[in-house]
Design a protein around this motif. Structure first.
Motif, PDB file in Angstrom:
ATOM      1  N   GLU A 123      -5.847 -11.126  -1.719  1.00  0.00           N
ATOM      2  CA  GLU A 123      -5.935  -9.863  -0.988  1.00  0.00           C
ATOM      3  C   GLU A 123      -4.668  -9.679  -0.148  1.00  0.00           C
ATOM      4  N   ASP A 124      -4.317  -8.441   0.107  1.00  0.00           N
ATOM      5  CA  ASP A 124      -3.076  -8.161   0.846  1.00  0.00           C
ATOM      6  C   ASP A 124      -3.059  -8.828   2.219  1.00  0.00           C
ATOM      7  N   ASP A 143     -12.308  -8.557   6.855  1.00  0.00           N
ATOM      8  CA  ASP A 143     -11.606  -9.242   5.765  1.00  0.00           C
ATOM      9  C   ASP A 143     -12.424 -10.439   5.273  1.00  0.00           C
ATOM     10  N   ALA A 144     -12.956 -11.195   6.217  1.00  0.00           N
ATOM     11  CA  ALA A 144     -13.748 -12.376   5.867  1.00  0.00           C
ATOM     12  C   ALA A 144     -15.019 -11.974   5.123  1.00  0.00           C
ATOM     13  N   ALA A 151      -9.572  -8.979  15.770  1.00  0.00           N
ATOM     14  CA  ALA A 151     -10.741  -9.823  15.473  1.00  0.00           C
ATOM     15  C   ALA A 151     -11.725  -9.072  14.584  1.00  0.00           C
ATOM     16  N   LEU A 152     -11.918  -7.790  14.868  1.00  0.00           N
ATOM     17  CA  LEU A 152     -12.813  -6.967  14.054  1.00  0.00           C
ATOM     18  C   LEU A 152     -12.279  -6.850  12.628  1.00  0.00           C
ATOM     19  N   ALA A 153     -10.962  -6.635  12.497  1.00  0.00           N
ATOM     20  CA  ALA A 153     -10.356  -6.535  11.169  1.00  0.00           C
ATOM     21  C   ALA A 153     -10.495  -7.854  10.408  1.00  0.00           C
ATOM     22  N   ALA A 154     -10.283  -8.969  11.104  1.00  0.00           N
ATOM     23  CA  ALA A 154     -10.418 -10.288  10.462  1.00  0.00           C
ATOM     24  C   ALA A 154     -11.850 -10.524  10.004  1.00  0.00           C
ATOM     25  N   LYS A 155     -12.807 -10.065  10.803  1.00  0.00           N
ATOM     26  CA  LYS A 155     -14.223 -10.194  10.414  1.00  0.00           C
ATOM     27  C   LYS A 155     -14.500  -9.413   9.137  1.00  0.00           C
TER      28      LYS A 155
END
Length: 333
Positions: free
Chosen positions: A79-80, A107-108, A101-105
């Motif tokens: 993924e990018d 993505d995860a 943190a929200l974006a990482a969540k």
């Protein structure tokens, strides 16, 4: 001459030698590096990255790379967001901690749905570590934290801080003795920083990482994450700083889910009574029907496992008695 920059990830063919990719294996999806592509056979040789679920170990007992051959159709690009450097990630969190943190969540969550649980755990960990990281601002007087007390996490607020020593004095919000209790010089690494303006996000990260760990049968590690989630969502006692969140229903929902999942980890380790205690705590929270359905199924599993252990122990006692009788017969014969 001047060395040209390496081509961008998507500027090279997917099956290029040395390219980092994701491959489908029996256990799901794993990150890997392409070593060889046999176009005539339609296969690729890859080196699987060592992960939490790796079975191959080196001479020191550490996970090591595994080489496998698989069909080329079982290879896909990363993924990018996985292509960002560590420095780029750090800048994102420095610019907007909660937003990153929200974006990482998210993505995860995508990686979890794909089935690459090891990669998903890494992504949840990126956000968890960033939110937990202490600094002078996080250790300001009055800041809320979780501190280990007798094997369980307790709510506390920061009193004083020694920034150079990376330690803080923290006062327990609800000490068991009912009297003022202060933990002196608690190392920052042992404290869980509470983001009281967004506990829902912080708790979700721990619960979701625990789900990933459960997928890899890492039950002890999952239980630890769920204990943090439970600590984050315990109700603050009178006089404590307000969480800043109006949705009490979401707090109870997350708590019930965390208790349910921790009960599963405890059952998997044959800790019958602790598992049953977590189920009781979950029921007290009047969980939604989807969680209630899971709890009913788990109660049956607990009862079945308890019965199986009783039968097993009964057989073991019987065998021990037979051995003891035989030994006594030999002594008196």
């Amino acid at each position: 001459g001047i060395r040209q920059n390496a081509p961008a990830y998507h500027d090279t063919p997917l099956l290029s030698v040395g390219k980092q990719v994701r491959v489908q294996v029996a256990a799901g999806w794993r990150r890997a590096t392409i070593e060889c592509y046999d176009e005539s056979e339609g296969t690729v040789d890859v080196l699987l990255a060592p992960g939490r679920h790796s079975t191959a170990e080196d001479e020191n007992g550490r996970p090591k790379d595994e080489e496998i051959t698989l069909p080329a159709k079982d290879v896909r690009a990363l993924e990018d967001f996985e292509l960002r450097t560590e420095a780029e990630e750090q800048r994102r969190f420095e610019a907007d901690l909660l937003g990153a943190a929200l974006a990482a969540k998210d993505d995860a969550n995508l990686l979890f749905k794909v089935g690459d649980f090891d990669a998903a755990i890494d992504r949840y960990t990126l956000a968890i570590d960033a939110l937990r990281r202490f600094g002078a601002d996080a250790a300001a007087p009055g800041a809320m934290v979780l501190v280990n007390q007798g094997g369980s996490l307790a709510l506390a607020r920061v009193q004083n801080t020694d920034v150079k020593a990376s330690r803080s004095d923290v006062e327990l919000v609800a000490p068991r003795s009912g009297q003022l209790q202060v933990v002196r010089g608690a190392p920052w690494r042992t404290l869980v920083r509470m983001h009281t303006n967004n506990l829902q996000l912080q708790t979700t990260l721990y619960i979701n990482r625990a789900r990933g760990l459960l997928k890899l049968s890492l039950n002890q590690e999952a239980a630890q994450d769920l204990s943090v989630a439970i600590g984050l969502r315990q109700p603050p006692p009178p006089g404590a700083a307000n969480s800043g969140e109006a949705d009490e229903g979401e707090r109870l929902k997350q708590l019930a889910k965390a208790y349910f999942l921790r009960a599963k980890t405890r059952l998997s380790r044959l800790r019958i009574e602790p598992a049953r205690a977590d189920v009781r705590e979950a029921w007290k929270l009047e969980p939604p029907e989807d969680t209630a359905k899971e709890l009913r199924a788990l109660e049956k599993s607990i009862a079945l496992e308890e019965r199986r252990l009783q039968i097993s122990n009964k057989k073991l006692r019987s065998e021990i008695c037979k051995l003891a009788d035989a030994a006594m017969s030999n002594l008196t014969g």
